[in-house]
Motif scaffolding. Structure first.
Motif, PDB file in Angstrom:
ATOM      1  N   VAL A 126       0.830  -1.200   0.000  1.00 44.77           N
ATOM      2  CA  VAL A 126       0.000   0.000   0.000  1.00 44.77           C
ATOM      3  C   VAL A 126       0.865   1.250   0.000  1.00 44.77           C
ATOM      4  N   ALA A 147       2.441   1.830  -3.277  1.00 45.46           N
ATOM      5  CA  ALA A 147       1.453   2.254  -4.265  1.00 45.46           C
ATOM      6  C   ALA A 147       1.155   3.729  -4.098  1.00 45.46           C
ATOM      7  N   VAL A 148       1.012   4.143  -2.844  1.00 41.78           N
ATOM      8  CA  VAL A 148       0.775   5.568  -2.601  1.00 41.78           C
ATOM      9  C   VAL A 148       1.946   6.387  -3.113  1.00 41.78           C
ATOM     10  N   MET A 175       3.911   5.632  -5.459  1.00 42.57           N
ATOM     11  CA  MET A 175       3.875   5.631  -6.917  1.00 42.57           C
ATOM     12  C   MET A 175       3.047   6.796  -7.426  1.00 42.57           C
ATOM     13  N   LEU A 215       6.219   1.162  -7.807  1.00 47.64           N
ATOM     14  CA  LEU A 215       5.231   0.192  -8.257  1.00 47.64           C
ATOM     15  C   LEU A 215       5.846  -1.196  -8.303  1.00 47.64           C
ATOM     16  N   SER A 262       5.811  -2.513  -4.984  1.00 50.08           N
ATOM     17  CA  SER A 262       4.448  -2.908  -4.640  1.00 50.08           C
ATOM     18  C   SER A 262       4.114  -4.265  -5.240  1.00 50.08           C
TER      19      SER A 262
END
Lengths: 658, 104, 427, 168
Positions: D14, D17-18, D20, D33, D36
């Motif tokens: 998570v 991803a944030v 990214m 990413l 992730s």
């Protein structure tokens, strides 16, 4: 299967298809090689002819050949098979179509040898023969109609064969359109009969069952009144006749035929003299069982035929173009045939079809040879003395002319004599007095026929040569491939008449009795043995009178025609311009039609209504789209934004559901 | 209760990843980043498939599906990146806000 | 407790093996290069006090000291985080791959069976591919983070090359997978213990000669070794690690050698029987453990003795005094590496001959023998890497791409199809 | 022990991803990413799918993300659009407008999931998720999807070649 008569149209279609494909595939090289085309172009009609002869001998033995290929369609009340049948009537016709057709194909190989569209020409010509065989062999009115339309199409294609010449292309269109007028009548007539049959719930799928229907169960239905006092069969007869008039160039729909001479001469010979134009006669003979039930329609036909015969014959006298003379002569002779079938002498009409096919094909091919010899000259005033240059053409054409004029013992004499004789014994239901009137009109017409035919002969082949000296040096007899068919046809034109020597001259009329195997009706039977020695004498006298008069006018006293023409004044010019029928049609029909089409259909209905409707939808959509395009920003993220709103609503709705 | 015995944990992670992908897609303008957001969403879906198939159906069909999704994603990436390169060659930018040729 | 110990020991052992290979390979490289170029090679560095030079081995130590003590320099235009992370990634990706390579057949001690590899998984080849494909990141990021054009170009070239050859690498192994029917490397090794036609060991190289050649080439390209060392290419372009120095450079350097060593191990495992001793499967080894041990110890004794004599001869400098370091070193080495081990081995030999092996000892003996076989093979292939580097000239970049996509990829596909067809016929 | 791993991987997945989304440099985004994805691979492995986990590493981290990074470096796209990309308050509000309700709905949905569905953990066969059973299933039951996907890949290859060769 191998001896099935379906092979006759089959080989013809094969020839057309192969030639068509060859032409298409080699279009970029200016057409296929002649050597590749000729085997198929000639092979197809000759093989078809051979097959026809084989089939003929079976039919002669009293057999009726038939074969069914597949079911075309099944309208619960009315089933149509693609099926062929050959009875005596069809056999006669198919022999003429394939036999004369094969000869003309052969001739055309020589005639068209220098034409760039050689392959195309023969694919059309084979296709025409194919459709003609469908027309003749088809076992039901609808299949007959297929052939009927097919030959019309090929006629159109071939008249406009040299389509780069605007006038010729227009002649093709004219033929097509005038034929359509007739065809509407034909279709309506057929539909009327079909609907009558269907209403009665009987199963009818071919001519034989239709005949059984018409003479048996359906007689009452067919004779019930339809429009006013006219019965169904009368109306249907009128409509069918309209089709026949169009296809067979009768008054008032004959105007396309003279123009059809724009096509190559073999086309004129095959389509516009020997076969297609006689389709109307064939159709009437084929459906004779209907027509005998409609005496009014028959009388109408007979009168129209006779008038056409006289009308066209008078025009023929004043024509200078050799092909025009023959064209009007064809119209005139078709009038004779219609007069014959009109009075109920179906076999006589068919007999004239056969003899006419021979001598008129001969004359046309001869005319083609003449045109070919002095290099594309059609005006008789610029010919003369050609018999020395092209003796074979000349003498064969003279034989043809004798046959056309009705001089014994050539074929035309026998058939025409029978027609004249049969008019005096018309359908018993005719109003009295019609018979003699028809006889008088047709006698005058045959006098004219003899006159203009020999006028043509004298002008073309005898007397001083009026050919341009330059051209004359190059003038030559046609090659053997063209003269051989001429000779064969000349033999036929001279001899074929002996098949129908009437009883009055001690013959047995073999032909007539053969056709009557099929055309069996009381009206027809009434003509059996008609004709007397007196009538034969009158006919011979008339023919010889016509020949001699023309000899007097154009060989002994060449100044007479000019003075006579001047003396006639306005009437002479009227006749010379074919009674100005074309101008009349243009004024009364064509121009009002085009003008009203422009005024009403184009300016009002099309521009205002149709365009308006289309424009309305267009502008409506455009306006709506203008609204929608506000959402179409082109930016992907806007779309995703809306999509996600949709997704949220979807998820939310699923929640609220459960 | 162990988090590995129930699918909820995985599903929540998947949901969060998916939402991050969506929000990223709306926030960012760089075409390549948008592309990666899509991949992230695909990945979240893969996680969901795995979890549901594993814990609810006790079947491996989810894994098969994930495998197929991966293959499709690979194809999609290849084509997509080729398109990105083509766009860049033509317009010298990868900013989606500049790419509105298709607007109405 | 024991399990946890094993869990920790296994990766550590494997790690130790491959880390040990690094100095050996560097020594190989330097001495081999010198041998091929007809030079003596590095021999100057020595251990102060003792004066030992160990035939250039000490140079490794000197290198370590030099690289570690150098200033940790980061260029001003570099992307700091990535610049630091890149060499770590490179090394980590290289080191992750060793996890599934088996050093010997499963060892049974009493009732417990240990797999002699770092991670006990049946994913085998796939695992190796998965983590070796991460090695690209190191190259890419190093090129990018340096913030300079030339390293960037080197990085892009390297990426393109590695992506391209990964395809051939995977394809060439598929034939082996098809034939052996498994991706588990230990299984593959076991199958290779069988005999082909009763004579030849069923090694991958005999079943898949084309696959082996393709894998060898692709492995060269994958590890960026000559003739595919586009990433460095000193003569035409500056490499991706131009801006690196000190420890970070050392990491790249070591990463390359580790990758090479692991590729050698994979080649051995897939194509040369792995830990298999030809014609002696594990069961035979265990049954005849004492004979094996005798042969082994005898060989060690003879070899060490020979080596000691050789060392003495090598160091017998004429007209040199005893006090001379070079002479003294020879004697010390001869005793340490030659005579000492030889005597030890002879002692062991007498013990073995006088007692009966029992319990788990035969199993251990078999594992040790297999491990030695494996090591010898791996060392040979390490040498092949170096041998090729100093023998062949470098390809041009377009030739590399041409070879990868238009020669090796089609050949690999063809090999796969043919293999699949033959497999179908035989089954 | 293993649930600790779950938290470890989840948080990494998570957070990266944030990151990214937040990194303005697309290369850094791509790296986040990739991390992730690696963490997701770990989650896959926790769900008894070692093969899928390895494929995740191989395909997503090893191939797809490398390709993305390669393209980023090829385009130097970060520099081309870096100076222009600023996420203003409006755009941020937009993201929140979409993200919060959607995420809320999804999380509530997942929460409801627990009360309704009985998890089937005990019934797992011993070879669940192993490569062999995976292959059996893929090549027997899912042969056609597999073939179609392979055709799709072929088409993609050709399409990419055409796209790359065309001169726009």
């Amino acid at each position: 299967m191998a001896d099935s008569i379906a092979w006759i149209p089959g080989v013809l279609l094969l020839g057309a298809a192969v030639n068509g494909l060859l032409t298409l595939c080699s279009a970029h090289r200016g057409g296929p090689k002649k050597g590749m085309v000729i085997p198929f172009a000639l092979g197809a009609p000759w093989i078809a002819f051979a097959l026809s002869v084989m089939a003929f001998f079976k039919v002669k033995g009293g057999e009726v050949l038939s074969t069914s290929l597949y079911q075309w369609f099944d309208g619960t009340l009315f089933t149509v098979d693609v099926a062929f049948q050959m009875d005596s009537l069809s056999a006669v016709m198919i022999l003429v179509v394939t036999g004369v057709g094969a000869l003309i194909h052969t001739y055309a190989v020589g005639y068209m040898s220098k034409d760039p569209g050689f392959g195309r020409f023969f694919s059309y010509l084979n296709l025409f023969t194919f459709f003609m065989s469908i027309l003749v062999l088809g076992s039901s009115p609808l299949l007959l109609f297929v052939g009927w339309e097919g030959v019309g199409l090929c006629s159109y294609l071939l008249i406009g064969f040299w389509w780069k010449d605007g006038a010729k292309a227009q002649a093709g269109s004219k033929a097509f359109i005038v034929n359509r007028i007739g065809d509407v009548g034909f279709v309506l007539g057929v539909l009327l009969i079909i609907s009558t049959v269907a209403a009665s719930g009987k199963s009818v799928h071919d001519f034989a069952s239709l005949e059984a229907f018409a003479t048996g169960d359906g007689k009452a239905a067919l004779e019930s009144p339809f429009i006013g006092s006219f019965s169904v069969v009368e109306v249907a007869g009128f409509l069918l006749r309209l089709g026949a008039f169009g296809k067979s160039a009768q008054l008032p729909l004959y105007v396309w035929l003279p123009d059809a001479m724009a096509g190559p001469t073999p086309v004129s010979a095959l389509i516009h003299a020997a076969t297609m134009v006689t389709a109307g006669v064939y159709m009437v003979a084929r459906l004779h069982f209907l027509f005998v039930m409609a005496p009014t329609a028959m009388a109408f036909v007979a009168i129209v035929g006779a008038l056409t015969a006289l009308f066209a014959a008078t025009i023929g006298i004043a024509q200078n173009d050799i092909k025009q003379v023959l064209a009007y002569s064809t119209v005139s002779q078709l009038g004779f045939m219609f007069a014959a079938v009109g009075v109920g002498a179906f076999s006589v009409g068919i007999f004239h079809v056969v003899t006419h096919a021979f001598f008129k094909a001969l004359l046309f091919l001869g005319a083609g040879s003449v045109i070919h010899g002095p290099h594309e000259e059609q005006d008789m005033r610029k010919m003369g003395g050609l018999i020395k240059i092209m003796p074979i053409t000349g003498w064969t054409m003279i034989i043809g002319s004798l046959a056309l004029s009705g001089v014994p013992p050539f074929s035309g004499f026998f058939s025409k004599d029978e027609i004249l004789a049969s008019t005096l014994h018309p359908h018993p239901a005719f109003p009295g007095g019609i018979g003699p009137i028809l006889y008088v009109i047709l006698t005058i017409a045959s006098l004219c026929t003899a006159f203009y035919t020999f006028r043509m002969v004298w002008l073309t082949f005898f007397g001083e040569s009026r050919v341009d000296p330059e051209v004359r040096k190059k003038a030559h007899e046609s090659p053997a491939i063209m003269t051989l068919p001429l000779v064969i046809l000349a033999v036929g034109a001279a001899a074929i008449g002996f098949l129908g020597v009437p009883h009055a001259l001690g013959g047995h009329n073999v032909f007539g009795s053969f056709v009557r195997q099929t055309v069996t009706s009381e009206v027809e039977a009434a003509h059996e043995g008609s004709g007397a020695l007196l009538l034969v004498g009158i006919a011979v006298a008339i023919a010889i009178l016509g020949v001699l008069t023309s000899y007097w006018f154009y060989r002994v006293r060449p100044s007479i025609p000019g003075r006579l023409f001047a003396g006639l004044g306005g009437f002479g010019r009227l006749v010379a311009s074919a009674y100005r029928v074309d101008a009349l049609y243009a004024k009364t029909i064509v121009n009002p039609l085009t003008r009203s089409a422009k005024r009403i259909f184009y300016e009002v209905i099309d521009v205002r209504f149709v365009d308006g409707l289309v424009n309305f939808f267009g502008s409506f959509t455009k306006g709506l789209a203008g609204l929608m395009r506000l959402f179409q920003t082109g930016a992907v993220r806007t779309y995703v934004f809306f999509m996600m709103i949709g997704a949220i609503l979807l998820v939310w709705s699923v929640f609220s559901w459960s | 209760m162990d988090v590995l015995d129930r699918p909820e944990g995985f599903l929540m992670v998947a949901a969060v990843l998916f939402v991050i992908g969506v929000v990223g897609f709306i926030l960012r303008r760089n075409l390549i980043v948008l592309f990666m957001c899509v991949e992230l969403m695909l990945n979240a879906v893969n996680l969901t498939l795995m979890a549901v198939a594993r814990y609810v159906g006790a079947s491996m069909e989810g894994q098969i599906m994930v495998f197929l999704v991966m293959a499709v994603a690979a194809a999609e990436t290849a084509v997509g990146l080729a398109v990105v390169i083509a766009i860049y060659r033509k317009r010298a930018t990868v900013d989606v806000d500049d790419m509105t040729v298709m607007n109405g | 407790m024991t399990e946890a110990l094993v869990l920790i020991l296994r990766p550590l052992g494997a790690l130790g093996f491959f880390m040990t290979l690094i100095p050996i390979m560097i020594w190989f490289e330097r001495k081999g290069c010198a041998f091929i170029q007809d030079r003596v090679g590095p021999n100057r560095a020595f251990i102060p006090g003792l004066g030992l030079r160990l035939a250039g081995f000490v140079h490794n130590l000197a290198d370590v000291v030099k690289l570690v003590t150098k200033e940790d320099f980061i260029p001003a235009f570099a992307h700091r985080g990535l610049y630091i992370a890149a060499p770590m990634l490179s090394m980590a990706a290289a080191l992750l791959t060793y996890a599934v390579i088996p050093f010997a057949d499963d060892l049974t001690l009493g009732s417990v069976t240990f797999a002699l590899r770092a991670v006990d998984t049946d994913l085998g080849i796939l695992f190796i591919f998965a983590f070796s494909s991460l090695a690209v990141y190191g190259v890419v990021l190093a090129g990018y983070a340096s913030g300079s054009k030339y390293p960037l170009l080197g990085g892009i070239r390297g990426t393109a090359q590695m992506i391209s050859y990964e395809v051939s690498l995977g394809l060439s192994v598929m034939g082996i997978v098809l034939i052996f029917g498994t991706v588990d490397l230990n299984e593959i090794c076991r199958v290779q213990g069988q005999l082909l036609f009763g004579v030849v060991p069923k090694w991958g190289v005999f079943l898949q000669p084309v696959g082996f050649m393709l894998y060898l080439f692709a492995a060269f390209a994958e590890t960026n070794r000559s003739p595919f060392d586009m990433v460095e290419g000193e003569s035409e372009i500056v490499g991706f690690h131009t801006e690196y120095s000190g420890t970070k450079f050392a990491l790249f350097f070591m990463g390359e050698y580790v990758a090479m060593a692991i590729q050698a191990a994979v080649i051995v495992t897939l194509f040369f029987g792995g830990w298999q001793i030809p014609w002696l499967p594990t069961s035979a080894l265990i049954e005849n453990a004492s004979q094996v041990l005798v042969v082994l110890l005898g060989a060690i004794a003879v070899g060490a003795l020979g080596f000691g004599v050789l060392l003495l001869r090598f160091h017998r400098w004429n007209k040199v005094r005893w006090q001379d370091e070079r002479k003294r070193e020879g004697i010390i080495l001869a005793i340490l590496l030659g005579f000492g081990p030889a005597i030890t081995a002879l002692l062991g030999l007498t013990i073995v001959l006088s007692t009966d092996l029992s319990g788990s000892v035969p199993n251990v003996v078999a594992s040790v023998a297999q491990f030695l076989a494996f090591s010898v093979k791996v060392l040979f292939f390490c040498w092949v890497f170096i041998w090729v580097r100093w023998t062949l000239p470098r390809f041009r970049y377009d030739q590399v791409m041409f070879l990868g996509w238009k020669v090796m990829l089609p050949l690999g596909l063809l090999n796969l199809v043919v293999t699949a067809g033959l497999r179908l016929l035989w089954l | 022990m293993e649930s600790l791993l779950f938290w470890f991987f989840s948080v990494i997945a998570v957070v990266s991803a944030v990151l990214m989304v937040c990194f303005r440099n697309p290369l850094m985004g791509a790296l986040s990413l990739a991390i992730s994805f690696l963490a997701t691979a770990g989650l896959f492995a926790l769900m008894t799918g070692p093969f899928v986990a390895i494929m995740q590493v191989l395909v997503y981290a090893g191939a797809i993300m490398v390709l993305v990074i390669f393209v980023i470096m090829l385009l130097r796209a970060d520099e081309a659009s870096l100076d222009r990309e600023r996420i203003g308050p409006f755009r941020f509000a937009l993201g929140a407008l979409i993200g919060l309700p959607f995420g809320g709905f999804l999380l509530v949905a997942v929460g409801n999931f627990g009360g309704k569905v009985e998890a089937a953990t005990s019934a797992l066969p011993p070879d669940f998720g192993s490569m062999k059973s995976f292959g059996r299933m893929l090549f027997n039951q899912y042969m056609y999807p597999f073939e179609i996907v392979s055709i799709l890949l072929l088409v993609a290859i050709i399409g990419v070649v055409v796209l790359a060769k065309r001169d726009f």
